[in-house]
Write a protein that holds these residues in place. Structure first.
Motif, PDB file in Angstrom:
ATOM      1  N   GLY A  55      -2.238  -9.976  -9.366  1.00 16.04           N
ATOM      2  CA  GLY A  55      -3.501  -9.394  -9.811  1.00 16.04           C
ATOM      3  C   GLY A  55      -4.017  -8.294  -8.910  1.00 16.04           C
ATOM      4  N   ALA A  56      -5.333  -8.306  -8.677  1.00 18.55           N
ATOM      5  CA  ALA A  56      -5.970  -7.254  -7.891  1.00 18.55           C
ATOM      6  C   ALA A  56      -5.481  -7.244  -6.448  1.00 18.55           C
ATOM      7  CB  ALA A  56      -7.487  -7.431  -7.928  1.00 18.55           C
ATOM      8  N   ARG A  60      -3.878  -3.903  -4.762  1.00 17.34           N
ATOM      9  CA  ARG A  60      -4.415  -3.267  -3.551  1.00 17.34           C
ATOM     10  C   ARG A  60      -3.346  -3.142  -2.485  1.00 17.34           C
ATOM     11  NH1 ARG A  60      -8.965  -6.558  -4.543  1.00 17.34           N
ATOM     12  NH2 ARG A  60      -8.233  -8.057  -2.997  1.00 17.34           N
ATOM     13  N   LEU A  61      -2.563  -4.182  -2.322  1.00 17.15           N
ATOM     14  CA  LEU A  61      -1.509  -4.145  -1.320  1.00 17.15           C
ATOM     15  C   LEU A  61      -0.467  -3.096  -1.680  1.00 17.15           C
ATOM     16  CD1 LEU A  61      -0.102  -5.194   1.174  1.00 17.15           C
ATOM     17  CD2 LEU A  61       0.858  -7.042  -0.203  1.00 17.15           C
ATOM     18  N   SER A  62      -0.067  -3.046  -2.930  1.00 20.86           N
ATOM     19  CA  SER A  62       0.908  -2.055  -3.364  1.00 20.86           C
ATOM     20  C   SER A  62       0.398  -0.638  -3.138  1.00 20.86           C
ATOM     21  CB  SER A  62       1.239  -2.254  -4.848  1.00 20.86           C
ATOM     22  OG  SER A  62       2.164  -1.279  -5.300  1.00 20.86           O
ATOM     23  N   ASP A  63      -0.858  -0.395  -3.481  1.00 17.67           N
ATOM     24  CA  ASP A  63      -1.439   0.942  -3.278  1.00 17.67           C
ATOM     25  C   ASP A  63      -1.418   1.330  -1.805  1.00 17.67           C
ATOM     26  OD1 ASP A  63      -1.920   1.158  -5.985  1.00 17.67           O
ATOM     27  OD2 ASP A  63      -4.054   0.626  -5.849  1.00 17.67           O
ATOM     28  N   TYR A 124       7.779  -0.790  -2.883  1.00 14.41           N
ATOM     29  CA  TYR A 124       6.392  -1.072  -2.527  1.00 14.41           C
ATOM     30  C   TYR A 124       5.478  -1.185  -3.746  1.00 14.41           C
ATOM     31  CZ  TYR A 124       8.552   0.108   1.826  1.00 14.41           C
ATOM     32  OH  TYR A 124       9.414   0.131   2.902  1.00 14.41           O
ATOM     33  N   ALA A 125       6.047  -0.942  -4.925  1.00 20.91           N
ATOM     34  CA  ALA A 125       5.356  -1.229  -6.181  1.00 20.91           C
ATOM     35  C   ALA A 125       5.910  -2.509  -6.788  1.00 20.91           C
ATOM     36  CB  ALA A 125       5.509  -0.067  -7.152  1.00 20.91           C
ATOM     37  N   GLN A 183      -3.801  -7.746   4.972  1.00 19.50           N
ATOM     38  CA  GLN A 183      -4.309  -7.966   3.610  1.00 19.50           C
ATOM     39  C   GLN A 183      -4.113  -9.395   3.119  1.00 19.50           C
ATOM     40  OE1 GLN A 183      -4.316  -5.243   0.544  1.00 19.50           O
ATOM     41  NE2 GLN A 183      -4.182  -3.406   1.803  1.00 19.50           N
ATOM     42  N   LEU A 184      -3.080 -10.080   3.628  1.00 21.06           N
ATOM     43  CA  LEU A 184      -2.813 -11.440   3.162  1.00 21.06           C
ATOM     44  C   LEU A 184      -3.143 -12.496   4.209  1.00 21.06           C
ATOM     45  CD1 LEU A 184       0.559 -10.977   1.218  1.00 21.06           C
ATOM     46  CD2 LEU A 184      -1.797 -10.799   0.391  1.00 21.06           C
TER      47      LEU A 184
END
Length: 226
Positions: A55-56, A60-63, A124-125, A183-184
Motif C-alpha cells: 500500500g502507501a 513511499r519507500l519505492s518513490d 526499486y519499483a 522507513q520500516l
C-alpha cells in the motif's frame, strides 16, 4: 504429501520481473511466512527477521529509493560483500549468458547502458509487485545464520507458489539499507541482507519468459561408495 507437486514447484520457481498490481491480502503474506518458518536452522535458532510492506508504505519507500537511485546513490552501499571482486570462469560465462538472454527478451541491445540502467531501476519499483519483503539477521551472528536465511528465502519462494504467487529475490535493495531501515523501523542491530518482490506475475511481461539453464549433476557433484 504429493512428491510430484514438490518436484514440479522446484521447476516452476522463477525470478519474476514483472507483476500485476493485484493486491495480496496481509493474511496471505503471513501464511506464506508461517509456512517458510518450517525451514531448518542451526539448533533451531531461526535467525531470520522479515519486514513486509504494501500500500502507501510500499509506495513511499519505492518513490524514495527510485529518487535516490536516479540521483546516483550518493555513496550508499551495502554492508557486506556480495559479489566477488573479480569474476572468473565458469561463473563469468553463466552471468553473461543470463544477461544476454534477459536483455534480449526486453529488446535492450548490448552496449545500451541507459536501457540497462532503466531496467535495473525497476528493482526499486518492486517490478510492479504490490508487496515488498525485506530480510535481516542480527549483527554478530555467525555464518550459520546466513545459511539459515538462504534456506528460509527459498522456502518463502516455494510457499508463495503454493498460494498462486511469484517472487523475485533482490540483493539490489541492500545498497539503500539506510533508507529502508528508516522507513520500516529496522533497528541498527540488524543487517539488511536482501529484499523480495511478491505478487501475481504479469503474463504480458517479456522478462517473465526467461528460463535459465542449470548445469548437469555430473558437473557439480561427485559420488563415492556405489
Amino acid at each position: 504429501m504429493n512428491r510430484a507437486d514438490i518436484i514440479a514447484a522446484l521447476y516452476a520457481r522463477r525470478s519474476a520481473r514483472g507483476f500485476l498490481d493485484t493486491p495480496v491480502p496481509r493474511q496471505t503474506v503471513a501464511a506464506i511466512l508461517a509456512h517458510a518458518a518450517r525451514s531448518p536452522s542451526a539448533s533451531n535458532t531461526q535467525p531470520w527477521r522479515v519486514y513486509a510492506c504494501a500500500g502507501a508504505v510500499r509506495d513511499r519507500l519505492s518513490d524514495a529509493l527510485l529518487a535516490l537511485h536516479d540521483s546516483g546513490g550518493h555513496g550508499h552501499c551495502e554492508e557486506y560483500v556480495y559479489y566477488p571482486p573479480a569474476w572468473r570462469e565458469p561463473y563469468l560465462a553463466r552471468r553473461r549468458t543470463l544477461g544476454k538472454a534477459l536483455y534480449g527478451l526486453l529488446g535492450i541491445p548490448r552496449g545500451d547502458a541507459a536501457g540497462m540502467a532503466l531496467q535495473y531501476a525497476r528493482n526499486y519499483a518492486f517490478f510492479g509487485a504490490p508487496v515488498g519483503l525485506f530480510f535481516t539477521i542480527e549483527r554478530g551472528q555467525g555464518q550459520a545464520a546466513w545459511l539459515d536465511l538462504g534456506m528460509f528465502l527459498h522456502a518463502v519462494m516455494m510457499a508463495a507458489l503454493g498460494h498462486g504467487l511469484e517472487t523475485c529475490a533482490q540483493q539490489a535493495f541492500a545498497r539503500y539499507h539506510q533508507v529502508i531501515r528508516a522507513q520500516l523501523a529496522i533497528p541498527d542491530s540488524e543487517i539488511l541482507v536482501c529484499g523480495m518482490s511478491l505478487g501475481h506475475a504479469d503474463p504480458a511481461e517479456p522478462a517473465n519468459r526467461l528460463r535459465t539453464a542449470r548445469e548437469p549433476v555430473e558437473a557439480f557433484a561427485r559420488f563415492a561408495g556405489w
